[in-house]
Design a protein around this motif. Structure first.
Motif, PDB file in Angstrom:
ATOM      1  N   ALA A   1      -5.701  13.678 -17.285  1.00 48.07           N
ATOM      2  CA  ALA A   1      -6.824  14.951 -17.701  1.00 48.07           C
ATOM      3  C   ALA A   1      -6.373  16.116 -16.997  1.00 48.07           C
ATOM      4  CB  ALA A   1      -8.066  14.315 -16.681  1.00 48.07           C
ATOM      5  N   THR A   2      -5.412  16.260 -16.172  1.00 50.55           N
ATOM      6  CA  THR A   2      -4.898  17.642 -15.494  1.00 50.55           C
ATOM      7  C   THR A   2      -4.183  18.337 -16.612  1.00 50.55           C
ATOM      8  OG1 THR A   2      -3.403  16.436 -14.269  1.00 50.55           O
ATOM      9  CG2 THR A   2      -5.382  17.000 -13.084  1.00 50.55           C
ATOM     10  N   ALA A   3      -3.505  17.395 -17.313  1.00 50.12           N
ATOM     11  CA  ALA A   3      -2.670  17.970 -18.547  1.00 50.12           C
ATOM     12  C   ALA A   3      -3.329  18.892 -19.347  1.00 50.12           C
ATOM     13  CB  ALA A   3      -1.859  16.933 -19.126  1.00 50.12           C
ATOM     14  N   CYS A   4      -4.706  18.665 -19.429  1.00 52.11           N
ATOM     15  CA  CYS A   4      -5.842  19.146 -20.329  1.00 52.11           C
ATOM     16  C   CYS A   4      -6.151  20.676 -19.936  1.00 52.11           C
ATOM     17  CB  CYS A   4      -6.825  18.518 -20.887  1.00 52.11           C
ATOM     18  SG  CYS A   4      -6.572  16.777 -21.569  1.00 52.11           S
ATOM     19  N   GLY A   5      -5.914  20.831 -18.665  1.00 46.07           N
ATOM     20  CA  GLY A   5      -6.446  22.116 -18.132  1.00 46.07           C
ATOM     21  C   GLY A   5      -7.825  22.139 -17.802  1.00 46.07           C
ATOM     22  N   MET A   6      -8.428  23.385 -17.963  1.00 49.29           N
ATOM     23  CA  MET A   6     -10.019  23.367 -17.308  1.00 49.29           C
ATOM     24  C   MET A   6     -10.398  23.967 -18.743  1.00 49.29           C
ATOM     25  SD  MET A   6      -9.839  26.701 -15.117  1.00 49.29           S
ATOM     26  CE  MET A   6      -9.028  28.549 -15.630  1.00 49.29           C
ATOM     27  N   ALA A   7     -10.365  23.116 -19.599  1.00 41.85           N
ATOM     28  CA  ALA A   7     -10.611  23.248 -21.208  1.00 41.85           C
ATOM     29  C   ALA A   7     -12.154  23.461 -21.256  1.00 41.85           C
ATOM     30  CB  ALA A   7     -10.337  22.039 -22.134  1.00 41.85           C
ATOM     31  N   ASP A   8     -12.916  22.915 -20.476  1.00 42.13           N
ATOM     32  CA  ASP A   8     -14.462  23.087 -20.551  1.00 42.13           C
ATOM     33  C   ASP A   8     -14.887  24.092 -19.941  1.00 42.13           C
ATOM     34  OD1 ASP A   8     -17.223  21.695 -21.078  1.00 42.13           O
ATOM     35  OD2 ASP A   8     -17.481  22.202 -18.916  1.00 42.13           O
ATOM     36  N   VAL A   9     -14.184  24.893 -18.834  1.00 41.36           N
ATOM     37  CA  VAL A   9     -14.570  26.260 -18.336  1.00 41.36           C
ATOM     38  C   VAL A   9     -14.199  27.274 -19.486  1.00 41.36           C
ATOM     39  CG1 VAL A   9     -13.888  27.885 -16.538  1.00 41.36           C
ATOM     40  CG2 VAL A   9     -14.029  25.385 -15.997  1.00 41.36           C
ATOM     41  N   VAL A  10     -13.280  27.082 -20.133  1.00 39.16           N
ATOM     42  CA  VAL A  10     -12.845  28.063 -21.064  1.00 39.16           C
ATOM     43  C   VAL A  10     -14.047  27.972 -22.263  1.00 39.16           C
ATOM     44  CG1 VAL A  10     -11.196  28.729 -23.118  1.00 39.16           C
ATOM     45  CG2 VAL A  10     -10.234  28.076 -20.733  1.00 39.16           C
ATOM     46  N   LEU A  11     -14.572  26.723 -22.545  1.00 39.81           N
ATOM     47  CA  LEU A  11     -15.618  26.579 -23.594  1.00 39.81           C
ATOM     48  C   LEU A  11     -17.006  27.373 -23.264  1.00 39.81           C
ATOM     49  CD1 LEU A  11     -15.714  25.196 -26.402  1.00 39.81           C
ATOM     50  CD2 LEU A  11     -16.743  23.378 -24.974  1.00 39.81           C
ATOM     51  N   THR A  12     -17.390  26.931 -21.860  1.00 42.50           N
ATOM     52  CA  THR A  12     -18.585  27.798 -21.466  1.00 42.50           C
ATOM     53  C   THR A  12     -18.305  29.219 -21.144  1.00 42.50           C
ATOM     54  OG1 THR A  12     -17.815  26.962 -19.082  1.00 42.50           O
ATOM     55  CG2 THR A  12     -19.309  25.527 -20.559  1.00 42.50           C
ATOM     56  N   ALA A  13     -17.016  29.664 -20.800  1.00 40.52           N
ATOM     57  CA  ALA A  13     -16.803  31.170 -20.669  1.00 40.52           C
ATOM     58  C   ALA A  13     -17.022  31.724 -21.867  1.00 40.52           C
ATOM     59  CB  ALA A  13     -15.283  31.222 -20.065  1.00 40.52           C
ATOM     60  N   ALA A  14     -16.634  31.229 -22.934  1.00 39.63           N
ATOM     61  CA  ALA A  14     -16.702  31.801 -24.460  1.00 39.63           C
ATOM     62  C   ALA A  14     -18.182  31.802 -24.982  1.00 39.63           C
ATOM     63  CB  ALA A  14     -15.971  31.038 -25.274  1.00 39.63           C
ATOM     64  N   GLY A  15     -19.078  31.082 -23.976  1.00 40.55           N
ATOM     65  CA  GLY A  15     -20.543  31.039 -24.489  1.00 40.55           C
ATOM     66  C   GLY A  15     -20.999  29.863 -25.318  1.00 40.55           C
ATOM     67  N   HIS A  16     -20.046  29.018 -25.427  1.00 41.59           N
ATOM     68  CA  HIS A  16     -20.335  27.616 -26.269  1.00 41.59           C
ATOM     69  C   HIS A  16     -20.767  26.636 -25.137  1.00 41.59           C
ATOM     70  CE1 HIS A  16     -18.210  29.501 -29.568  1.00 41.59           C
ATOM     71  NE2 HIS A  16     -17.185  29.486 -28.919  1.00 41.59           N
ATOM     72  N   THR A  17     -22.008  26.941 -24.907  1.00 40.45           N
ATOM     73  CA  THR A  17     -22.787  26.052 -23.798  1.00 40.45           C
ATOM     74  C   THR A  17     -23.297  24.806 -24.647  1.00 40.45           C
ATOM     75  OG1 THR A  17     -24.634  27.225 -24.175  1.00 40.45           O
ATOM     76  CG2 THR A  17     -23.036  27.564 -22.144  1.00 40.45           C
ATOM     77  N   GLY A  18     -23.862  24.853 -25.831  1.00 40.47           N
ATOM     78  CA  GLY A  18     -24.042  23.700 -26.520  1.00 40.47           C
ATOM     79  C   GLY A  18     -23.180  22.775 -26.923  1.00 40.47           C
ATOM     80  N   ALA A  19     -21.994  23.054 -27.269  1.00 39.60           N
ATOM     81  CA  ALA A  19     -20.604  22.323 -27.445  1.00 39.60           C
ATOM     82  C   ALA A  19     -20.322  21.519 -26.224  1.00 39.60           C
ATOM     83  CB  ALA A  19     -19.703  23.092 -28.127  1.00 39.60           C
ATOM     84  N   SER A  20     -20.529  22.242 -25.274  1.00 36.46           N
ATOM     85  CA  SER A  20     -20.027  21.517 -23.722  1.00 36.46           C
ATOM     86  C   SER A  20     -20.990  20.613 -23.489  1.00 36.46           C
ATOM     87  CB  SER A  20     -20.012  22.647 -22.749  1.00 36.46           C
ATOM     88  OG  SER A  20     -19.999  22.042 -21.330  1.00 36.46           O
TER      89      SER A  20
END
Length: 432
Positions: free
Chosen positions: A344-363
């Motif tokens: 899991a850590t090899a994926c990095g903070m992918a969800d943080v990037v997704l929400t920082a971009a404003g894609h809260t629905g996808a998260s």
């Protein structure tokens, strides 16, 4: 790789230094929380320990749901307000805090009136402070400062919990309500001190119309996602207690306690990097976002993989030595945990990037899929495998939780956790 410009290097240096501050606070908090679990596991019976771990996990899950992810919403809006518009920022804080406080008070009253369990009543009384303190501490990070988070979340709260819970255990009081009260009390000074910090930086102004609408229009998908995330993080302990008993829940909690190390390391990096990611993506600066994401991933791997690999190798001996003879049976759970977190850590903070971009629905959709996977596997596996079944269920949900946002940010922005900018994570240290 092209050399970093002075502006980018300064930005990465600031991110790295803030990341260190976040990690120091996370490390202090992880150590204190770990020692609290050790004290309880060794100082009281497994039934009492399992009951205590279950009710505190339930309290944290409920508090996280009631926060409605307002803290991250505040980070998003305050960080975008450069230079700061104090009237608008003050409006965002009020718009976030009022509904959270009202909901937590209503939930506390409902729990007190509906249960006769003294431990649940104690935690219900503390629920408003537990809930609101998280929102207020999160709001301070929107100003670009990690100090309140480090001092309050990372040091004061877990250290006070360790001291108070340890006092109850060493006094020989084998009482779940007393342990719960000692665990909950430190949230009150955290709430008060964070409120004072914000009050000093936000002059009293009249409410600005429209701030609540802006805040909650952005945050409501994350509110649902935060509730689902709380279920994902805490429900496994409660399910184990219900399906396999408090003693098995105590073993599961002890074996998975090292999970805090990776979670808090990721949390420390995310807290420091999130405001910078928000600004980079809001400005369309994709190269900067790529640098931040890849450098944070590299540090996450460097800091946590030695822990997971060592834990997998030493778990059969470590659990019995640290928690007591009755906990050595959790070694298979620990190995599943270590392997899962390494991936899991090899994926990095992918969800943080997704929400920082404003894609809260996808998260939100990703987290719902992760929780559905976990609950389904838990119901299938816990009755026959006990704590190991819960670990396998959690592992399945964790992989879904990390791989889906990774796929999203790669498809939308071409972002990968490792790449040409990974080694840039080390350059700020040479520069400073």
């Amino acid at each position: 790789m092209a050399p970093l410009s002075p502006t980018r290097l300064a930005g990465l240096t600031g991110a790295a230094r803030s990341g260190v501050a976040g990690l120091l606070g996370a490390g202090a908090g992880a150590a204190a929380q770990f020692l609290t679990v050790v004290l309880v596991a060794r100082g009281v019976g497994q039934e009492t320990a399992g009951a205590f771990f279950s009710v505190t996990a339930l309290c944290l899950a409920v508090a996280t749901v009631l926060r409605l992810d307002a803290g991250n919403g505040l980070v998003y809006f305050v960080a975008r307000s450069r230079p700061f518009d104090h009237r608008r920022t003050s409006g965002y804080v009020r718009a976030a805090l009022v509904p959270v406080a009202a909901l937590s008070l209503a939930a506390a009253c409902a729990i007190i009136l509906s249960t006769s369990d003294p431990a649940l009543r104690v935690l219900a009384t503390a629920l408003p402070a537990v809930t609101c303190s998280g929102v207020m501490v999160s709001a301070t990070r929107g100003f670009g400062s990690m100090r309140p988070t480090v001092l309050l979340d990372g040091v004061l709260q877990p250290s006070a919990q360790l001291a108070l819970v340890g006092t109850v255990v060493l006094a020989g009081r084998d009482s779940v309500p007393l342990l719960a009260a000692a665990w909950a009390l430190p949230y009150l000074p955290v709430l008060l001190l964070a409120s004072v910090w914000l009050h000093r930086r936000l002059p009293r102004t009249s409410y600005l119309p429209g701030t609540a609408h802006d805040l909650w229009r952005h945050t409501w998908p994350r509110s649902l996602a935060a509730g689902i995330q709380a279920v994902f993080q805490r429900l496994d302990i409660v399910i184990v207690a219900l399906l396999a008993g408090p003693a098995e829940a105590a073993v599961y909690t002890a074996a998975t306690r090292f999970k805090i190390v990776g979670q808090l390391a990721g949390q420390g990096l995310a807290q420091a990097t999130q405001p910078r990611l928000v600004r980079a993506l809001a400005e369309g600066d994709l190269p900067r976002a790529r640098e931040l994401y890849q450098s944070a991933t590299l540090w996450l791997v460097l800091l946590t993989w030695p822990v997971w690999l060592g834990y997998a190798a030493l778990a059969p001996w470590l659990l019995g030595a640290v928690f007591g003879d009755g906990y050595a049976s959790g070694a298979p759970v620990a190995i599943v945990l270590a392997v899962t977190m390494t991936l899991a850590t090899a994926c990095g903070m992918a969800d943080v990037v997704l929400t920082a971009a404003g894609h809260t629905g996808a998260s939100l959709a990703n987290l719902a899929a992760a929780v559905a996977t976990t609950v389904l596997l838990d119901l299938l596996l816990i009755p026959s495998l006990g704590s190991l079944g819960a670990a396998l269920g959690w592992a399945g949900g964790t992989m879904v939780k990390n791989l889906l946002p990774l796929w999203h940010i790669h498809r939308r922005y071409g972002l990968r956790p490792f790449g040409a900018h990974s080694l840039a994570a080390l350059s700020p240290w040479r520069a400073s």
